[in-house]
Design an enzyme around this catalytic site. Structure first.
Site: not given
Length: 176
Positions: A121, A139-142
């Site tokens: 994203l 870190p936002c979505h792994g």
């Protein structure tokens, strides 16, 4: 018979010459009037200057990742250790979601240059983070990338993009 065929052809007159000359001047005049409109669509000097950037990589320590900006995007320049290179090259290609060899992603094995935008994203991953030595973690979505910028875990569909670049000696690289 051919003599009569040439006799039927009209001879050029002064009016024909003036008609052709006037048309040619009109075309040149129209081109001269339109050229400034076309030329103003070219990018200005500041845009052309942002198209490429030169980075001094001589001071980047082994194991260090430096982030620079190119075309408004973060670019990670990683001076990889021998252990990171060996780990990246030891990965079986068929285990990767977006298969690519480490050799196809680098020009010199010790340097990895990738655009630092997660392909999921558009977040910016963290360097030297995650379960893979010298890798990247978003870190936002792994999403997890290895030391070659290849996606290994998480929702990202593709590897970190490699920008066009060229080395200028041992201490400089031109991106773009």
């Amino acid at each position: 018979m051919e003599a009569s065929a040439t006799a039927d052809e009209p001879t050029p007159t002064r009016r024909d010459f003036l008609f052709i000359a006037t048309g040619a001047v009109g075309v040149v005049g129209a081109g001269a009037a339109v050229w400034p409109l076309i030329d103003q669509m070219n990018p200005d000097a500041t845009t052309l200057a942002a198209a490429s950037t030169e980075v001094d990589i001589g001071n980047i320590a082994e194991g260090q990742i430096v982030t620079i900006k190119w075309r408004g995007k973060p670019v990670f320049i990683s001076h990889r250790t021998q252990a990171e290179i060996e780990a990246a090259r030891a990965v079986p290609i068929d285990e990767l979601p977006d298969p690519a060899t480490d050799q196809s992603r680098t020009q010199k094995p010790e340097w990895l240059i990738v655009i630092g935008i997660c392909t999921h994203l558009g977040c910016v991953p963290l360097g030297n983070d995650g379960p893979f030595q010298g890798g990247y973690f978003c870190p936002c979505h792994g999403s997890v990338y290895d030391a070659s910028g290849r996606i290994r875990q998480g929702p990202a569909p593709k590897n970190l993009a490699v920008p066009p670049y060229a080395f200028d000696g041992d201490a400089k690289v031109k991106i773009g």
